[in-house]
Design a protein around this motif. Structure first.
Motif, PDB file in Angstrom:
ATOM      1  N   THR A  46     -61.245 -22.743  39.556  1.00  0.00           N
ATOM      2  CA  THR A  46     -62.218 -22.196  40.508  1.00  0.00           C
ATOM      3  C   THR A  46     -62.686 -20.821  40.090  1.00  0.00           C
ATOM      4  N   ALA A  47     -61.738 -19.972  39.684  1.00  0.00           N
ATOM      5  CA  ALA A  47     -62.084 -18.602  39.303  1.00  0.00           C
ATOM      6  C   ALA A  47     -63.030 -18.565  38.110  1.00  0.00           C
ATOM      7  N   ASN A  48     -62.733 -19.345  37.082  1.00  0.00           N
ATOM      8  CA  ASN A  48     -63.564 -19.330  35.885  1.00  0.00           C
ATOM      9  C   ASN A  48     -64.947 -19.932  36.132  1.00  0.00           C
ATOM     10  N   GLN A  52     -68.381 -17.745  35.856  1.00  0.00           N
ATOM     11  CA  GLN A  52     -69.483 -18.128  34.978  1.00  0.00           C
ATOM     12  C   GLN A  52     -70.791 -18.250  35.743  1.00  0.00           C
ATOM     13  N   ALA A  53     -70.715 -18.785  36.969  1.00  0.00           N
ATOM     14  CA  ALA A  53     -71.912 -18.908  37.809  1.00  0.00           C
ATOM     15  C   ALA A  53     -72.491 -17.524  38.131  1.00  0.00           C
ATOM     16  N   LEU A  54     -71.607 -16.571  38.441  1.00  0.00           N
ATOM     17  CA  LEU A  54     -72.065 -15.209  38.705  1.00  0.00           C
ATOM     18  C   LEU A  54     -72.679 -14.574  37.458  1.00  0.00           C
ATOM     19  N   ALA A  55     -72.054 -14.793  36.321  1.00  0.00           N
ATOM     20  CA  ALA A  55     -72.571 -14.237  35.073  1.00  0.00           C
ATOM     21  C   ALA A  55     -73.962 -14.784  34.774  1.00  0.00           C
ATOM     22  N   LEU A  58     -76.433 -13.162  37.315  1.00  0.00           N
ATOM     23  CA  LEU A  58     -76.663 -11.732  37.133  1.00  0.00           C
ATOM     24  C   LEU A  58     -77.178 -11.385  35.740  1.00  0.00           C
ATOM     25  N   GLY A  59     -76.978 -12.299  34.817  1.00  0.00           N
ATOM     26  CA  GLY A  59     -77.413 -12.033  33.455  1.00  0.00           C
ATOM     27  C   GLY A  59     -76.560 -11.034  32.725  1.00  0.00           C
ATOM     28  N   GLN A  60     -75.272 -10.915  33.106  1.00  0.00           N
ATOM     29  CA  GLN A  60     -74.364 -10.007  32.417  1.00  0.00           C
ATOM     30  C   GLN A  60     -72.939 -10.531  32.506  1.00  0.00           C
ATOM     31  N   THR A  61     -72.068  -9.933  31.720  1.00  0.00           N
ATOM     32  CA  THR A  61     -70.676 -10.380  31.667  1.00  0.00           C
ATOM     33  C   THR A  61     -69.947 -10.043  32.964  1.00  0.00           C
ATOM     34  N   SER A 102     -65.655  -8.893  38.668  1.00  0.00           N
ATOM     35  CA  SER A 102     -66.089  -7.501  38.535  1.00  0.00           C
ATOM     36  C   SER A 102     -67.192  -7.327  37.494  1.00  0.00           C
ATOM     37  N   ILE A 103     -68.127  -6.420  37.812  1.00  0.00           N
ATOM     38  CA  ILE A 103     -69.092  -5.892  36.876  1.00  0.00           C
ATOM     39  C   ILE A 103     -69.051  -4.378  37.058  1.00  0.00           C
ATOM     40  N   PRO A 104     -69.567  -3.594  36.158  1.00  0.00           N
ATOM     41  CA  PRO A 104     -69.517  -2.137  36.326  1.00  0.00           C
ATOM     42  C   PRO A 104     -70.107  -1.689  37.662  1.00  0.00           C
ATOM     43  N   GLY A 105     -69.278  -1.022  38.476  1.00  0.00           N
ATOM     44  CA  GLY A 105     -69.729  -0.481  39.748  1.00  0.00           C
ATOM     45  C   GLY A 105     -69.632  -1.417  40.924  1.00  0.00           C
ATOM     46  N   ALA A 106     -69.272  -2.680  40.714  1.00  0.00           N
ATOM     47  CA  ALA A 106     -69.227  -3.626  41.836  1.00  0.00           C
ATOM     48  C   ALA A 106     -68.169  -4.698  41.597  1.00  0.00           C
ATOM     49  N   SER A 107     -67.666  -5.271  42.698  1.00  0.00           N
ATOM     50  CA  SER A 107     -66.692  -6.350  42.598  1.00  0.00           C
ATOM     51  C   SER A 107     -66.753  -7.229  43.845  1.00  0.00           C
TER      52      SER A 107
END
Length: 209
Positions: A46-48, A52-55, A58-61, A102-107
């Protein structure tokens, strides 16, 4: 559900106290127990997938971290049908299994926990101390999502699902020279909250009174 659990266990404990004018004896078929330990849940798939869906969106890692275990506990009341067969009812609950994206500045953090009532047939294998159990549970799967920006919570939401599932387990029980009974084991609660593949393993150590 919590109220029902409290009523059921209270009735069992009340019967154990009034079954005899003395403290629990070897001839008293009613007993209760308390155990604690770790609850395990495999949330990697589920986590992975969510990460991947969020990535993709958002267009980022997106960095993904998740717990593999949390604390858990169980209160149990039982009745000895025979030397080998026991009927048990219990109330169990777990801490949170967290998944953080997590992405820089947000989670975003998802937290999942379980609780409910279980009913089981416990079978003792002669005098070996080994036992096995099979039964069912009526449980809740609770989830909460929290969004943070720069370390501050900006949004949260919660949801839960209720339903029944299967319980299987086994372990070892020993009796000390003074009559104290301790036990350890592993139980698997399948489809918590009637959610497919929401399985919680419970590794525990406990005392029987």
């Amino acid at each position: 559900l919590n109220a029902l659990a409290i009523v059921a266990i209270t009735l069992i404990l009340g019967n154990s106290l009034t079954a005899s004018a003395d403290s629990h004896s070897a001839d008293d078929p009613i007993y209760f127990a308390v155990s604690g330990g770790l609850s395990f849940a495999d949330v990697s798939k589920t986590a992975n997938a969510n990460g991947q869906a969020l990535a993709n969106a958002l267009g980022q890692t997106v960095s993904v971290k998740y717990d593999k275990a949390t604390w858990a506990g169980r209160l149990t009341g039982g009745y000895e049908v025979s030397e080998s067969v026991n009927l048990e009812v219990g109330y169990f609950m777990t801490g949170d299994i967290d998944i953080t994206y997590s992405i820089p500045g947000a989670s975003i953090t998802e937290a999942y926990s379980a609780s409910g009532i279980d009913f089981a047939l416990k079978y003792d294998f002669d005098d070996s101390g080994l036992f096995a159990k099979v039964g069912m549970h009526n449980s809740d799967l609770s989830g909460k999502a929290t969004v943070k920006l720069n370390g501050s919570t900006v949004a949260s939401a919660a949801a839960s699902s209720s339903g029944t599932g299967t319980l299987i387990g086994g372990g070892f029980e020993s009796t000390a020279s003074n009559g104290d009974v301790t036990f350890w084991g592993y139980d698997l609660y399948m489809d918590i909250g009637n959610v497919a593949d929401a399985n919680f393993g419970y590794l525990y150590y406990g005392f029987r009174f």
